[in-house]
Every structure is written in C-alpha cells, then in structure tokens.
Write a protein that holds these residues in place. Structure first.
Motif, PDB file in Angstrom:
ATOM      1  N   TYR A 130      33.180  39.047  31.259  1.00 11.01           N
ATOM      2  CA  TYR A 130      32.626  38.039  32.151  1.00 11.01           C
ATOM      3  C   TYR A 130      31.597  38.670  33.096  1.00 11.01           C
ATOM      4  N   GLN A 131      31.904  39.846  33.633  1.00 12.15           N
ATOM      5  CA  GLN A 131      30.941  40.526  34.510  1.00 12.15           C
ATOM      6  C   GLN A 131      29.653  40.837  33.763  1.00 12.15           C
ATOM      7  N   GLN A 132      29.787  41.247  32.506  1.00 13.07           N
ATOM      8  CA  GLN A 132      28.606  41.581  31.705  1.00 13.07           C
ATOM      9  C   GLN A 132      27.751  40.341  31.451  1.00 13.07           C
ATOM     10  N   ILE A 133      28.383  39.201  31.197  1.00 14.56           N
ATOM     11  CA  ILE A 133      27.640  37.949  30.980  1.00 14.56           C
ATOM     12  C   ILE A 133      26.829  37.612  32.227  1.00 14.56           C
ATOM     13  N   ILE A 134      27.456  37.720  33.402  1.00  6.92           N
ATOM     14  CA  ILE A 134      26.763  37.427  34.656  1.00  6.92           C
ATOM     15  C   ILE A 134      25.602  38.389  34.862  1.00  6.92           C
ATOM     16  N   ASP A 190      29.145  30.319  28.368  1.00  8.10           N
ATOM     17  CA  ASP A 190      28.921  31.403  29.324  1.00  8.10           C
ATOM     18  C   ASP A 190      29.331  31.035  30.752  1.00  8.10           C
ATOM     19  N   ALA A 191      29.429  29.741  31.065  1.00  3.53           N
ATOM     20  CA  ALA A 191      29.838  29.327  32.413  1.00  3.53           C
ATOM     21  C   ALA A 191      31.280  29.748  32.711  1.00  3.53           C
ATOM     22  N   ALA A 192      32.069  30.013  31.678  1.00  2.00           N
ATOM     23  CA  ALA A 192      33.443  30.493  31.874  1.00  2.00           C
ATOM     24  C   ALA A 192      33.448  31.826  32.611  1.00  2.00           C
ATOM     25  N   ALA A 193      32.367  32.560  32.526  1.00  2.00           N
ATOM     26  CA  ALA A 193      32.283  33.868  33.186  1.00  2.00           C
ATOM     27  C   ALA A 193      32.418  33.765  34.697  1.00  2.00           C
ATOM     28  N   PHE A 194      32.182  32.578  35.250  1.00  2.00           N
ATOM     29  CA  PHE A 194      32.242  32.410  36.704  1.00  2.00           C
ATOM     30  C   PHE A 194      33.653  32.112  37.206  1.00  2.00           C
ATOM     31  N   ALA A 195      34.636  32.086  36.313  1.00  2.00           N
ATOM     32  CA  ALA A 195      36.021  31.835  36.712  1.00  2.00           C
ATOM     33  C   ALA A 195      36.485  32.878  37.728  1.00  2.00           C
TER      34      ALA A 195
END
Length: 150
Positions: free
Chosen positions: A8-12, A116-121
């Motif tokens: 998730y950090q990498q996606i952001i 990719d919005a799941a990365a903001f969880a």
C-alpha cells in the motif's frame, strides 16, 4: 510492517511520483472546477470534472495541486478510477472511500472494489492525514454536482 502495508505504501509513493490526471484539461462538455485547501498542512488542489454529453457519467478528471504525497497520490488514484463511472457509481465510491478513511483502521477495504484506493486504508489510522487523502475526492464530489447543473 506487513507485506500488505508495504504494498500500500508503494502504491501511494508510485502515484505521488507518476501522477495521473495532473494538469487541467480544457473541457469540451459540461464541466466544473472546485478548489480545496487544507489549512492544517497547506495541501491545495484545483480539480476539474468533465461529464459526458448526457451529463450521466464522468468523462475526465484533471487537476493541479501542491501538497504531501498522500494528497497528490489520492488525486492521481481518483483521476485513474473515476472516468467512465456513472455519477451514481462515483458518489457511492466517494461515500465508501470516506467511510473507510473515517474508520480509524476498522474497515478492511475490498481491493477489487477500491483498486489502488484501497492503499489509503492505512491513512485512516492517522486522523491528521485523513483530510489529505480526502482533499481531491471532496473537490471531485463538489465539481461533479456543479457540472450537472451547467
């Protein structure tokens, strides 16, 4: 840090560097622009939503802004996801994204739905950062509503 948190950090980080939708496009259909500012940290965004000819779906999302990697990545992810969505689908997505961010880590995102919005969880665990992630989404929500009235 778990493998999922790391992903998730990498996606952001990727979205904050390789930004989708950056640079305001000149609209050819009904469109509206919205400006949002976060006085807490100084993040700022101007976001334009262009609807299709029938004013029933989002055709383009473009933006310009300045802020932290979370706010810029959130704008990029939104610009990736929203085009092609009906206004109803888009509003549902914004509502679910908002709910996830306000959950303080209690809502596990459906990765198939959120992409990719799941990365903001993970951001939901840091109350001060929730507004950073929501900034562009609020701007898009307001602009979409306004564009239907033009």
């Amino acid at each position: 840090m778990s493998g999922l948190e790391s992903l998730y950090q990498q996606i952001i980080l990727d979205h904050s560097k390789q930004r989708t939708g950056e640079g305001l496009l000149e609209p050819s259909h009904a469109a509206a622009e919205n400006h949002q500012y976060n006085p807490t940290c100084g993040d700022e965004i101007n976001l334009r939503v262009e609807l299709n000819e029938e004013k029933s779906a989002i055709e383009h999302v473009s933006w310009e802004g300045d802020g932290c990697s979370i706010s810029m990545a959130a704008a990029s992810v939104l610009s990736d996801m929203a085009p092609g969505m009906s206004l109803t689908e888009f509003q549902e997505l914004v509502d679910k994204f908002r709910e996830m961010l306000r959950s303080r880590g209690q809502i596990e995102p459906d990765e198939e739905y959120f992409g990719d919005a799941a990365a903001f969880a993970g951001v939901s665990k840091f109350v001060a950062r929730v507004k950073c992630a929501m900034l562009s989404w609020v701007a898009a929500e307001e602009a979409a509503k306004e564009a239907t009235q033009h």
